[in-house]
Design a protein around this motif. Sequence first.
Motif, short mmCIF file in Angstrom:
data_model
loop_
_atom_site.label_atom_id
_atom_site.label_comp_id
_atom_site.label_asym_id
_atom_site.label_seq_id
_atom_site.Cartn_x
_atom_site.Cartn_y
_atom_site.Cartn_z
N GLY A 42 -5.61 -6.01 -11.95
CA GLY A 42 -5.16 -4.95 -11.06
C GLY A 42 -6.16 -4.68 -9.95
N LEU A 47 -4.56 -2.97 -6.90
CA LEU A 47 -3.46 -2.17 -7.44
C LEU A 47 -3.94 -1.45 -8.69
CD1 LEU A 47 -0.60 -4.83 -7.35
CD2 LEU A 47 -0.80 -2.86 -5.84
N ASP A 48 -3.29 -0.35 -9.01
CA ASP A 48 -3.51 0.30 -10.29
C ASP A 48 -3.06 -0.68 -11.37
OD1 ASP A 48 -3.78 2.76 -12.08
OD2 ASP A 48 -1.68 2.13 -12.40
N GLN A 50 -2.00 -0.35 -14.48
CA GLN A 50 -0.74 -0.05 -15.17
C GLN A 50 0.46 -0.38 -14.29
OE1 GLN A 50 -1.42 4.07 -16.54
NE2 GLN A 50 -0.74 3.28 -18.53
N THR A 51 0.34 -0.06 -13.02
CA THR A 51 1.41 -0.36 -12.08
C THR A 51 1.59 -1.86 -11.95
OG1 THR A 51 0.98 1.67 -10.87
CG2 THR A 51 2.22 -0.04 -9.71
N ALA A 52 0.49 -2.57 -11.75
CA ALA A 52 0.56 -4.02 -11.56
C ALA A 52 1.19 -4.70 -12.77
CB ALA A 52 -0.83 -4.58 -11.30
N ALA A 54 3.23 -3.50 -14.89
CA ALA A 54 4.62 -3.09 -15.11
C ALA A 54 5.58 -3.72 -14.11
CB ALA A 54 4.74 -1.57 -15.05
N LEU A 55 5.04 -4.29 -13.04
CA LEU A 55 5.91 -4.85 -12.00
C LEU A 55 6.61 -6.12 -12.45
CD1 LEU A 55 3.57 -4.46 -8.88
CD2 LEU A 55 5.65 -3.17 -9.36
N SER A 59 8.15 -8.59 -7.74
CA SER A 59 7.55 -7.40 -7.13
C SER A 59 6.03 -7.52 -7.06
CB SER A 59 7.93 -6.15 -7.92
OG SER A 59 9.31 -5.90 -7.80
N LEU A 60 5.43 -8.11 -8.08
CA LEU A 60 3.99 -8.33 -8.07
C LEU A 60 3.62 -9.27 -6.92
CD1 LEU A 60 1.27 -7.76 -9.34
CD2 LEU A 60 1.71 -9.61 -10.97
N MET A 63 3.79 -7.36 -3.66
CA MET A 63 2.62 -6.50 -3.46
C MET A 63 1.40 -7.32 -3.07
SD MET A 63 3.78 -3.51 -3.76
CE MET A 63 2.30 -2.55 -3.77
#
Length: 129
Positions: A42, A47-48, A50-52, A54-55, A59-60, A63
């Motif tokens: 991340g 990126l955060d 957890q966000t990364a 979960a993508l 989507s990853l 980003m």
Amino acid sequence: MLQHDYLLEVISRFVEAVSASLRGVLCDGDFARVGEVERAVGELLDLDAQTAMALSPQSLVTMMTLSGVGESVAAYAAYALDKVALAYERQGDATEASLRQAQASAIARAFHADGSVPKEFEELESELS
């Protein structure tokens, strides 16, 4: 030039942190360290974690493209995510293993990372074999 030097420093720190964590996870069975690898990925992608994690794979990749550093770090991120997938597989978590593997594959395809082990991870790869 400064951006290049900065990127080399970021990659160096990433490789050092991820190598130690992956040794713990895959050699010593310390599965709690898988989170360290995910956090490092991340951070590498700016990126955060957890966000990364979960993508969706696409989507990853999006980003990473938007960040502007995707191509520079793709091989490292793909390698780390592939090893995280292996760790989840060994733990019996097929869902997380599948997602991490799909993320690693999407990154490799999108940024033309040929799937070879980045030279900075060759020593680790040898230890894991």
